[in-house]
Scaffold this motif. Structure first.
Motif, PDB file in Angstrom:
ATOM      1  N   ASP A  25     -68.873 -11.184 -33.593  1.00 31.72           N
ATOM      2  CA  ASP A  25     -67.909 -11.959 -34.393  1.00 31.72           C
ATOM      3  C   ASP A  25     -67.507 -13.178 -33.578  1.00 31.72           C
ATOM      4  O   ASP A  25     -66.751 -13.046 -32.604  1.00 31.72           O
ATOM      5  CB  ASP A  25     -66.688 -11.074 -34.702  1.00 31.72           C
ATOM      6  CG  ASP A  25     -65.647 -11.790 -35.542  1.00 31.72           C
ATOM      7  OD1 ASP A  25     -65.923 -12.902 -36.036  1.00 31.72           O
ATOM      8  OD2 ASP A  25     -64.532 -11.221 -35.703  1.00 31.72           O
ATOM      9  N   HIS A  43     -58.790  -8.800 -32.352  1.00 32.35           N
ATOM     10  CA  HIS A  43     -58.857  -7.433 -32.867  1.00 32.35           C
ATOM     11  C   HIS A  43     -59.937  -6.668 -32.128  1.00 32.35           C
ATOM     12  O   HIS A  43     -60.812  -7.269 -31.498  1.00 32.35           O
ATOM     13  CB  HIS A  43     -59.171  -7.471 -34.370  1.00 32.35           C
ATOM     14  CG  HIS A  43     -60.366  -8.339 -34.714  1.00 32.35           C
ATOM     15  ND1 HIS A  43     -61.655  -7.879 -34.669  1.00 32.35           N
ATOM     16  CD2 HIS A  43     -60.450  -9.658 -35.069  1.00 32.35           C
ATOM     17  CE1 HIS A  43     -62.493  -8.858 -35.003  1.00 32.35           C
ATOM     18  NE2 HIS A  43     -61.790  -9.965 -35.236  1.00 32.35           N
ATOM     19  N   HIS A  87     -63.786  -5.472 -37.601  1.00 32.97           N
ATOM     20  CA  HIS A  87     -62.384  -5.133 -37.258  1.00 32.97           C
ATOM     21  C   HIS A  87     -62.415  -3.625 -37.020  1.00 32.97           C
ATOM     22  O   HIS A  87     -62.258  -2.839 -37.949  1.00 32.97           O
ATOM     23  CB  HIS A  87     -61.428  -5.444 -38.404  1.00 32.97           C
ATOM     24  CG  HIS A  87     -61.212  -6.901 -38.625  1.00 32.97           C
ATOM     25  ND1 HIS A  87     -60.361  -7.386 -39.588  1.00 32.97           N
ATOM     26  CD2 HIS A  87     -61.700  -8.001 -37.994  1.00 32.97           C
ATOM     27  CE1 HIS A  87     -60.356  -8.702 -39.557  1.00 32.97           C
ATOM     28  NE2 HIS A  87     -61.167  -9.113 -38.602  1.00 32.97           N
ATOM     29  N   THR A 108     -61.868  -9.257 -29.742  1.00 34.88           N
ATOM     30  CA  THR A 108     -62.111 -10.685 -29.926  1.00 34.88           C
ATOM     31  C   THR A 108     -60.959 -11.500 -29.342  1.00 34.88           C
ATOM     32  O   THR A 108     -59.823 -11.037 -29.262  1.00 34.88           O
ATOM     33  CB  THR A 108     -62.280 -11.064 -31.411  1.00 34.88           C
ATOM     34  OG1 THR A 108     -61.035 -10.848 -32.095  1.00 34.88           O
ATOM     35  CG2 THR A 108     -63.380 -10.246 -32.080  1.00 34.88           C
ATOM     36  N   GLU A 112     -59.641 -15.109 -30.228  1.00 30.67           N
ATOM     37  CA  GLU A 112     -59.888 -16.122 -31.250  1.00 30.67           C
ATOM     38  C   GLU A 112     -58.666 -16.966 -31.599  1.00 30.67           C
ATOM     39  O   GLU A 112     -58.154 -16.903 -32.714  1.00 30.67           O
ATOM     40  CB  GLU A 112     -60.478 -15.493 -32.513  1.00 30.67           C
ATOM     41  CG  GLU A 112     -59.735 -14.294 -33.082  1.00 30.67           C
ATOM     42  CD  GLU A 112     -60.418 -13.763 -34.355  1.00 30.67           C
ATOM     43  OE1 GLU A 112     -60.648 -14.554 -35.264  1.00 30.67           O
ATOM     44  OE2 GLU A 112     -60.704 -12.552 -34.414  1.00 30.67           O
ATOM     45  N   GLU A 132     -63.847 -18.436 -31.075  1.00 29.09           N
ATOM     46  CA  GLU A 132     -63.789 -16.977 -30.942  1.00 29.09           C
ATOM     47  C   GLU A 132     -64.941 -16.449 -30.094  1.00 29.09           C
ATOM     48  O   GLU A 132     -66.113 -16.699 -30.384  1.00 29.09           O
ATOM     49  CB  GLU A 132     -63.865 -16.343 -32.344  1.00 29.09           C
ATOM     50  CG  GLU A 132     -63.848 -14.828 -32.358  1.00 29.09           C
ATOM     51  CD  GLU A 132     -63.816 -14.259 -33.778  1.00 29.09           C
ATOM     52  OE1 GLU A 132     -64.182 -14.980 -34.718  1.00 29.09           O
ATOM     53  OE2 GLU A 132     -63.427 -13.085 -33.923  1.00 29.09           O
TER      54      GLU A 132
HETATM   55 MN    MN Z   1     -62.602 -12.039 -35.545  1.00 26.13          MN
END
Ligand code: MN
Ligand code: GLY
Length: 463
Positions: free
Chosen positions: A260, A344, A351, A391, A393, A433
């Motif tokens: 991600d 997250h 997630h 992450t 971000e 991110e």
């Molecule tokens: Mn993310």
């Protein structure tokens, strides 16, 4: 799938955390798009993948705490299935691949659960999120479907979160694989972001890249010149020289581990000085998070130090915020520009474990969710541990409707230079991110870092 011992060990570890009863881990069923045999791409439940590894529909895993047996419930394929699908393994063969010796027809699950309830044994379930599993649990447990979720076992939720939060080496290898394809997707976007191309062309190409690797996007691709809309899935615009393009995309590999990442790039390949100024604040926040994230540190503190303090200091230096930085952060003034959390957990879900309840994944008895706009959206606040994957971000967004609302209501007017913000209504948004693995002493980025400095992004875009 992993070696069967991985799944055996995980189920043993779960047993140590659950005192008694029957644990049901429901796999997913096919999900039809428009009629029964025309289905969305099958996505197995992540908890089922974690404990039972099999990536096929209509299976239920059972862990009997008292009798020490793990079982699989499902139906063998019949000749009609084989005509359409080719030769298929039997349920007992499938069970053998993940170390489960006890296999049964799906209908036998009803007798098992019924007997357990009669005996007064606890039947532990996780919160279901698909209607067919809610309906299956309604029939199995004899509970109205509206009540099924509230029957979920908190003991089981906490045990699963504790196990899945710490990534094993074999999982980190899979996350690295997903990251490799995620890298290619983002570099492709940078090379394609030329005036006249369409957002849809880029989004389609990125999705195709994931699929060409046998992967899929880990969530619907966010790719927009209106990056100030946090989860913008509209891809209808033509790219225009001078605008920023925000690309938030990741790959989910064949084992269903995610990447991600978000990058923001100037259409045409050169940042304006105003874009560069804002960009470098977001980059400083991202880098600061990498510096701070280590075992024992609450991610809430990292959020406040980066999405709060670094961003407020940067915007103050540009004359867009004012006043005492710590006071501004304490009052949540930065959330006008970053109304979301720093990051997250990530793993089998982009997630990770969000189906189990965000607060059980991201918070605990010590650190609870803050009730404040912006920071209240932080999905992970608790102390970091070695083996967490998460992450980083941060972002800065100029959301005209939100600015107008705050200005009209005079929210945080001691800290925000509202008179300067009108000029930024067409700016868009910037988010950067990266995916981090918490190590013994700090953290490291998963995969090779996607070009991120102004120079790296401009150089990649010019190739
Ligand atoms: Mn993310
Ligand atoms: N990258 C999408 C999200 O984190 O929500």
């Amino acid at each position: 799938m992993f070696d069967k011992q991985v799944y055996i060990n995980r189920r043993l570890a779960l047993r140590k955390r659950i005192k008694s009863g029957l644990v049901l881990i429901l796999g997913n069923a096919e999900s039809p798009m428009n009629y029964r045999s025309n289905c969305y791409r099958f996505r197995q439940d992540s908890n089922f993948l974690y404990f039972f590894g099999l990536d096929l529909p209509n299976l239920v895993g059972v862990i009997d705490i008292e009798d020490g047996r793990d079982s699989l419930y499902g139906d063998d394929f019949d000749i009609d299935d084989i005509i359409w699908m080719g030769p298929q393994p039997s349920l007992s063969e499938l069970g053998g691949r993940v170390g489960v010796l006890s296999t049964h027809p799906h209908r036998d699950l009803f007798g098992l659960v019924n007997r357990s309830i009669q005996q007064g044994r606890r039947v532990h379930i996780l919160p279901p999120y698909r209607p067919d599993n809610i309906m299956l649990l309604e029939r199995l447990l004899g509970i109205n479907q509206l009540m099924v979720k509230s029957y979920a076992s908190l003991d089981l939720v906490r045990a699963v979160v504790a196990l899945r939060s710490i990534k094993e080496d074999c999982e980190i290898e899979e996350l690295e694989r997903a990251a490799t394809v995620g890298y290619r997707m983002h570099v492709a976007a940078m090379r394609m972001a030329k005036p006249g191309a369409t957002e849809q062309e880029l989004a389609g190409h990125l999705e195709g890249l994931a699929i060409a690797h046998g992967y899929m996007p880990s969530f619907p691709i966010i790719l927009s010149q209106n990056g100030e809309t946090l989860h913008n899935h509209d891809h209808s615009q033509v790219l225009t020289e001078g605008r920023l393009l925000l690309v938030d995309a990741g790959a989910e590999n064949g084992m269903h581990y995610a990447s991600d990442n978000t990058r923001t790039m100037p259409v045409g390949g050169k940042f304006s000085s105003r874009q560069r100024d804002i960009y470098n604040i977001v980059l400083a926040a991202n880098n600061k998070a990498i510096e701070l994230a280590k075992p024992g540190v609450p991610y809430l503190d990292v959020h406040r130090a980066t999405s709060g303090k670094v961003i407020t200091e940067g915007l103050k230096a540009l004359g867009l915020m004012k006043g005492d930085v710590d006071e501004a952060v304490a009052n949540g003034a930065h959330a006008l520009f970053q109304p979301h959390g720093l990051g997250h957990m990530m793993g089998l879900d982009v997630h990770d474990m969000e189906d189990l309840g965000e607060n059980y994944v991201g918070y605990d008895d010590e650190i609870t969710r803050v009730n404040q706009f912006g920071t209240g959206s932080l999905r992970l606040g608790r102390r970091l541990q070695k083996g967490f994957v998460l992450t980083d971000e941060p972002g800065i967004y100029f959301i005209p409707a939100l600015i107008e609302k705050w200005k009209a209501e005079r929210i945080n007017e001691a800290f925000i230079c509202y008179d300067k913000l009108q000029d930024y209504y067409n700016f868009g948004g910037i988010r950067l991110e990266d995916d981090l693995l918490i190590t013994d002493t700090g953290c490291r980025i998963i995969g090779k870092r996607i070009p991120i400095t102004v120079d790296e992004v401009e150089a990649t875009m010019s190739q």
